[in-house]
Design a protein around this motif. Structure first.
Motif, PDB file in Angstrom:
ATOM      1  N   ALA A  45      15.350 -36.889 -33.864  1.00  0.00           N
ATOM      2  CA  ALA A  45      16.613 -36.528 -33.217  1.00  0.00           C
ATOM      3  C   ALA A  45      17.763 -37.295 -33.862  1.00  0.00           C
ATOM      4  O   ALA A  45      17.729 -38.519 -33.953  1.00  0.00           O
ATOM      5  CB  ALA A  45      16.539 -36.845 -31.732  1.00  0.00           C
ATOM      6  N   MET A  46      18.765 -36.551 -34.322  1.00  0.00           N
ATOM      7  CA  MET A  46      19.934 -37.165 -34.950  1.00  0.00           C
ATOM      8  C   MET A  46      21.192 -36.424 -34.530  1.00  0.00           C
ATOM      9  O   MET A  46      21.150 -35.225 -34.236  1.00  0.00           O
ATOM     10  CB  MET A  46      19.833 -37.136 -36.479  1.00  0.00           C
ATOM     11  CG  MET A  46      18.758 -38.013 -37.061  1.00  0.00           C
ATOM     12  SD  MET A  46      18.865 -38.037 -38.870  1.00  0.00           S
ATOM     13  CE  MET A  46      17.466 -39.066 -39.277  1.00  0.00           C
ATOM     14  N   LEU A  47      22.284 -37.155 -34.508  1.00  0.00           N
ATOM     15  CA  LEU A  47      23.581 -36.551 -34.241  1.00  0.00           C
ATOM     16  C   LEU A  47      24.604 -37.174 -35.175  1.00  0.00           C
ATOM     17  O   LEU A  47      24.311 -38.128 -35.891  1.00  0.00           O
ATOM     18  CB  LEU A  47      23.980 -36.727 -32.773  1.00  0.00           C
ATOM     19  CG  LEU A  47      24.007 -38.121 -32.154  1.00  0.00           C
ATOM     20  CD1 LEU A  47      25.234 -38.928 -32.613  1.00  0.00           C
ATOM     21  CD2 LEU A  47      24.013 -38.022 -30.637  1.00  0.00           C
ATOM     22  N   SER A  48      25.799 -36.616 -35.175  1.00  0.00           N
ATOM     23  CA  SER A  48      26.842 -37.157 -36.038  1.00  0.00           C
ATOM     24  C   SER A  48      28.126 -37.374 -35.251  1.00  0.00           C
ATOM     25  O   SER A  48      28.399 -36.661 -34.279  1.00  0.00           O
ATOM     26  CB  SER A  48      27.126 -36.205 -37.207  1.00  0.00           C
ATOM     27  OG  SER A  48      27.749 -35.019 -36.743  1.00  0.00           O
ATOM     28  N   ILE A  49      28.873 -38.372 -35.670  1.00  0.00           N
ATOM     29  CA  ILE A  49      30.246 -38.558 -35.213  1.00  0.00           C
ATOM     30  C   ILE A  49      31.085 -38.819 -36.457  1.00  0.00           C
ATOM     31  O   ILE A  49      30.618 -39.435 -37.405  1.00  0.00           O
ATOM     32  CB  ILE A  49      30.405 -39.723 -34.207  1.00  0.00           C
ATOM     33  CG1 ILE A  49      29.957 -41.054 -34.829  1.00  0.00           C
ATOM     34  CG2 ILE A  49      29.642 -39.435 -32.920  1.00  0.00           C
ATOM     35  CD1 ILE A  49      30.318 -42.285 -33.992  1.00  0.00           C
ATOM     36  N   SER A  50      32.313 -38.314 -36.474  1.00  0.00           N
ATOM     37  CA  SER A  50      33.197 -38.565 -37.607  1.00  0.00           C
ATOM     38  C   SER A  50      34.391 -39.383 -37.135  1.00  0.00           C
ATOM     39  O   SER A  50      35.019 -39.055 -36.122  1.00  0.00           O
ATOM     40  CB  SER A  50      33.669 -37.240 -38.224  1.00  0.00           C
ATOM     41  OG  SER A  50      32.582 -36.584 -38.844  1.00  0.00           O
ATOM     42  N   VAL A  51      34.677 -40.467 -37.868  1.00  0.00           N
ATOM     43  CA  VAL A  51      35.688 -41.438 -37.457  1.00  0.00           C
ATOM     44  C   VAL A  51      36.589 -41.766 -38.643  1.00  0.00           C
ATOM     45  O   VAL A  51      36.115 -41.924 -39.772  1.00  0.00           O
ATOM     46  CB  VAL A  51      35.019 -42.741 -36.942  1.00  0.00           C
ATOM     47  CG1 VAL A  51      36.061 -43.728 -36.438  1.00  0.00           C
ATOM     48  CG2 VAL A  51      33.981 -42.438 -35.856  1.00  0.00           C
ATOM     49  N   ARG A  52      37.873 -41.864 -38.374  1.00  0.00           N
ATOM     50  CA  ARG A  52      38.812 -42.288 -39.417  1.00  0.00           C
ATOM     51  C   ARG A  52      38.602 -43.766 -39.747  1.00  0.00           C
ATOM     52  O   ARG A  52      38.355 -44.572 -38.851  1.00  0.00           O
ATOM     53  CB  ARG A  52      40.257 -42.073 -38.962  1.00  0.00           C
ATOM     54  CG  ARG A  52      40.679 -40.616 -38.870  1.00  0.00           C
ATOM     55  CD  ARG A  52      42.139 -40.505 -38.440  1.00  0.00           C
ATOM     56  NE  ARG A  52      42.571 -39.138 -38.333  1.00  0.00           N
ATOM     57  CZ  ARG A  52      43.095 -38.435 -39.350  1.00  0.00           C
ATOM     58  NH1 ARG A  52      43.237 -39.011 -40.532  1.00  0.00           N
ATOM     59  NH2 ARG A  52      43.469 -37.188 -39.179  1.00  0.00           N
ATOM     60  N   LYS A  53      38.754 -44.118 -41.016  1.00  0.00           N
ATOM     61  CA  LYS A  53      38.523 -45.497 -41.444  1.00  0.00           C
ATOM     62  C   LYS A  53      39.477 -46.483 -40.784  1.00  0.00           C
ATOM     63  O   LYS A  53      39.150 -47.651 -40.585  1.00  0.00           O
ATOM     64  CB  LYS A  53      38.638 -45.614 -42.967  1.00  0.00           C
ATOM     65  CG  LYS A  53      37.480 -45.001 -43.716  1.00  0.00           C
ATOM     66  CD  LYS A  53      37.612 -45.211 -45.220  1.00  0.00           C
ATOM     67  CE  LYS A  53      36.405 -44.630 -45.954  1.00  0.00           C
ATOM     68  NZ  LYS A  53      36.504 -44.820 -47.419  1.00  0.00           N
TER      69      LYS A  53
END
Length: 199
Positions: A45-53
């Protein structure tokens, strides 16, 4: 029916609005609201989040290799928005929003006790994309609020009134119109005696 042609942009909506919690050892825990989140793999099980540096939480997650994705609700909508427009550099978000750090089972970063679902993740990899970097997290534990368990022991997230995000606005879920696979389920037919039987 006519179509307009637009330049490339983020048009995959609606999407979940989640609060991601993280913490460095010896420091206060922090929360960042993320709309760029999703499932990427079922086994493991994996998920992703995208975040600004430039976001305060970016370095915390990168350095610790841990984060918790907390699903949000209508009741938590204000806190969800506030944690997305204020920086942890300037505020103790748990304190300001009267949220409770929930000790995690498998990682050091806490979850948010008021959220119906807390998904503990360890960073599997980081993908540099452009405006955002994607953190792919392996799910190591999930906790759910037993207030949303039905009499048969099934978890019903809809009872928590979850929210989604679409083009800068928050929405609750609408009417249930079906379930996975409903389009191919064979309908019952009545036999000669009036009893129902499957086709």
């Amino acid at each position: 029916m006519a179509k307009e042609v637009w330049r490339p942009g983020n048009m995959l909506y609606p999407i979940p609005a989640v609060m991601v919690s993280c913490q460095r050892e010896g420091e206060k825990p922090n929360i960042i609201t993320v709309a760029w989140a999703g499932n990427v793999c079922s086994s493991p099980a994996m998920l992703s989040i995208s975040v600004r540096k430039e976001r305060y939480s970016y370095d915390i997650i990168k350095e610790t290799g841990e984060f918790v994705v907390n699903l949000t609700t209508k009741k938590l909508a204000k806190a969800t928005d506030w944690c997305g427009v204020r920086s942890g550099r300037d505020y103790d978000k748990f304190k300001e929003m009267k949220l409770t750090p929930l000790p995690s089972q498998k990682i050091s970063a806490p979850g948010i006790a008021e959220c119906p679902v807390n998904i503990e993740c360890k960073v599997h990899s980081i993908v540099e994309l452009g405006s955002h970097d994607m953190f792919i997290g392996e799910v190591v534990c999930v906790t759910v609020d037993d207030a949303y368990m039905d009499s048969k022991g099934k978890f019903d997230l809809t009872k928590s009134n979850p929210i989604t995000y679409s083009h800068g606005e928050y929405f609750t879920l609408g009417e249930r119109i079906g379930k996975f696979g409903y389009s191919v389920v064979k309908k019952n037919k009545k036999d000669k005696k009036g009893k129902s039987k499957k086709k």
